[in-house]
Design a protein around this motif. Sequence first.
Motif, PDB file in Angstrom:
ATOM      1  N   LEU A  17      -4.052   6.200  -3.309  1.00  0.00           N
ATOM      2  CA  LEU A  17      -3.869   6.648  -1.925  1.00  0.00           C
ATOM      3  C   LEU A  17      -3.001   7.894  -1.842  1.00  0.00           C
ATOM      4  O   LEU A  17      -3.171   8.716  -0.937  1.00  0.00           O
ATOM      5  CB  LEU A  17      -3.257   5.519  -1.092  1.00  0.00           C
ATOM      6  N   VAL A  43      -3.529   1.038  -6.477  1.00  0.00           N
ATOM      7  CA  VAL A  43      -4.046   1.421  -5.159  1.00  0.00           C
ATOM      8  C   VAL A  43      -3.097   2.397  -4.485  1.00  0.00           C
ATOM      9  O   VAL A  43      -3.535   3.401  -3.896  1.00  0.00           O
ATOM     10  CB  VAL A  43      -4.286   0.175  -4.280  1.00  0.00           C
ATOM     11  N   ARG A  44      -1.809   2.147  -4.588  1.00  0.00           N
ATOM     12  CA  ARG A  44      -0.830   3.071  -4.005  1.00  0.00           C
ATOM     13  C   ARG A  44      -0.961   4.458  -4.629  1.00  0.00           C
ATOM     14  O   ARG A  44      -0.900   5.478  -3.932  1.00  0.00           O
ATOM     15  CB  ARG A  44       0.598   2.554  -4.217  1.00  0.00           C
ATOM     16  N   LEU A  55       0.813  -1.216   0.000  1.00  0.00           N
ATOM     17  CA  LEU A  55       0.000   0.000   0.000  1.00  0.00           C
ATOM     18  C   LEU A  55       0.848   1.269   0.000  1.00  0.00           C
ATOM     19  O   LEU A  55       0.337   2.352  -0.291  1.00  0.00           O
ATOM     20  CB  LEU A  55      -0.923   0.020   1.223  1.00  0.00           C
ATOM     21  N   GLU A  70      -6.002  -7.752  -0.204  1.00  0.00           N
ATOM     22  CA  GLU A  70      -4.736  -7.838   0.518  1.00  0.00           C
ATOM     23  C   GLU A  70      -4.666  -9.096   1.378  1.00  0.00           C
ATOM     24  O   GLU A  70      -3.579  -9.614   1.634  1.00  0.00           O
ATOM     25  CB  GLU A  70      -4.537  -6.605   1.404  1.00  0.00           C
ATOM     26  N   LEU A  85      -5.534   2.301   5.474  1.00  0.00           N
ATOM     27  CA  LEU A  85      -6.299   3.149   4.555  1.00  0.00           C
ATOM     28  C   LEU A  85      -6.807   4.396   5.274  1.00  0.00           C
ATOM     29  O   LEU A  85      -6.808   5.493   4.711  1.00  0.00           O
ATOM     30  CB  LEU A  85      -7.469   2.365   3.958  1.00  0.00           C
ATOM     31  N   HIS A  86      -7.242   4.212   6.511  1.00  0.00           N
ATOM     32  CA  HIS A  86      -7.689   5.358   7.299  1.00  0.00           C
ATOM     33  C   HIS A  86      -6.527   6.318   7.541  1.00  0.00           C
ATOM     34  O   HIS A  86      -6.687   7.547   7.434  1.00  0.00           O
ATOM     35  CB  HIS A  86      -8.255   4.878   8.632  1.00  0.00           C
ATOM     36  N   THR A 103      -5.512  -3.568   7.082  1.00  0.00           N
ATOM     37  CA  THR A 103      -5.612  -2.790   5.849  1.00  0.00           C
ATOM     38  C   THR A 103      -6.515  -1.580   6.062  1.00  0.00           C
ATOM     39  O   THR A 103      -6.206  -0.462   5.636  1.00  0.00           O
ATOM     40  CB  THR A 103      -6.152  -3.656   4.702  1.00  0.00           C
ATOM     41  N   HIS A 104      -7.656  -1.799   6.724  1.00  0.00           N
ATOM     42  CA  HIS A 104      -8.555  -0.676   7.000  1.00  0.00           C
ATOM     43  C   HIS A 104      -7.856   0.403   7.838  1.00  0.00           C
ATOM     44  O   HIS A 104      -8.070   1.602   7.619  1.00  0.00           O
ATOM     45  CB  HIS A 104      -9.802  -1.171   7.730  1.00  0.00           C
ATOM     46  N   GLY A 125     -12.491   0.509   0.152  1.00  0.00           N
ATOM     47  CA  GLY A 125     -11.764  -0.037   1.292  1.00  0.00           C
ATOM     48  C   GLY A 125     -11.960  -1.525   1.454  1.00  0.00           C
ATOM     49  O   GLY A 125     -11.000  -2.269   1.712  1.00  0.00           O
ATOM     50  N   LEU A 176     -12.308   7.869   1.502  1.00  0.00           N
ATOM     51  CA  LEU A 176     -12.414   6.716   0.614  1.00  0.00           C
ATOM     52  C   LEU A 176     -13.801   6.096   0.741  1.00  0.00           C
ATOM     53  O   LEU A 176     -14.302   5.936   1.850  1.00  0.00           O
ATOM     54  CB  LEU A 176     -11.359   5.661   0.958  1.00  0.00           C
ATOM     55  N   VAL A 228     -10.090  -3.413  -1.419  1.00  0.00           N
ATOM     56  CA  VAL A 228      -8.646  -3.440  -1.197  1.00  0.00           C
ATOM     57  C   VAL A 228      -8.301  -4.378  -0.046  1.00  0.00           C
ATOM     58  O   VAL A 228      -7.379  -5.199  -0.152  1.00  0.00           O
ATOM     59  CB  VAL A 228      -8.124  -2.017  -0.910  1.00  0.00           C
TER      60      VAL A 228
END
Length: 306
Positions: free
Chosen positions: A225, A221-222, A67, A160, A140-141, A136-137, A153, A148, A156
């Motif tokens: 983000l 995804v990277r 990520l 992952e 992402l947060h 992962t969540h 979320g 997002l 992804v």
Amino acid sequence: MTSRRLRTAALGFVLTALAASAAAPRAEMDSVVVGALTLEAPGGQRDLLEKLARRASAALPRLEADLGVRPAAPYRIVLIPPGRVEDPGLAALDSSAPSWAAGFLIPSRRLGAIRVGKADNYPYADLTSVLVHESTHMLLHDAAGGNLPRWFGEGVATGEERAWGLRDILVYSSSLITGRLPPLGELDAAFEASASEARAAYAASFDFILWARGRHGADVVRRILREAPGLPFAEAWRAATGDALAKSESEWRRGSLWLYRWVPALTGTATLWTVITLLALLAVARRRARSREILERWDSETDGWE
């Protein structure tokens, strides 16, 4: 699983419950630290914690590298034992998510949980996959806050934790044959609905993220983000991919409908679905056998705790 509604409702509930339980007896908790993550479980589960920590020590660095995100601060994930939970703090946490959820996260508390007895529930495979999903969540947060959409979320996080497999094909194809493929914007509500609606939403969001990685590159995804903190999601998507989100969704929908609805329908549903179902059931049986071993170990090591 995570959402604004879960965060706001659960935050108030958990804070109230934790305050109320501050003077109440609490279960003895064991903990293991893996980087920014602290894993916790009721006493007597040191072996299980250390086994999960060993897997996390390999999985979490890969997740962060994939990520391009590192945790902004420490966070905790608590293992909730199967059966009735007597401890007030654990019971409050357990009550803050739909009953079908094997794992969940409250980002504002940097606190998550795994229901050990449900760790093989779709879309997960085992304890490690739930841990990776919820971690992962958290990342992402930390990368984009609440900027997002839920479906992104969840797609992804599911991608992952594991690879696309037979269970995903069965869930997704079944949902398409018996219903429509909803727009991505409608998927968010499905994660808070029934277990069957949530399963279909997980499979659809997972499939879209896989499609996006194939269409726009493994690092898409990277790139999203990196753009997401300063832009509305649709604009972050365009900046990262060069395409409008609506265009990407339209292309994905055409391919997905053909592959998972019309191909099974046109190639002999009875035989095809019998094979898919049998293979999926075998995969589920293997996972449930592993889950039974975990539960039996939990019962033997926590005898007398409740």
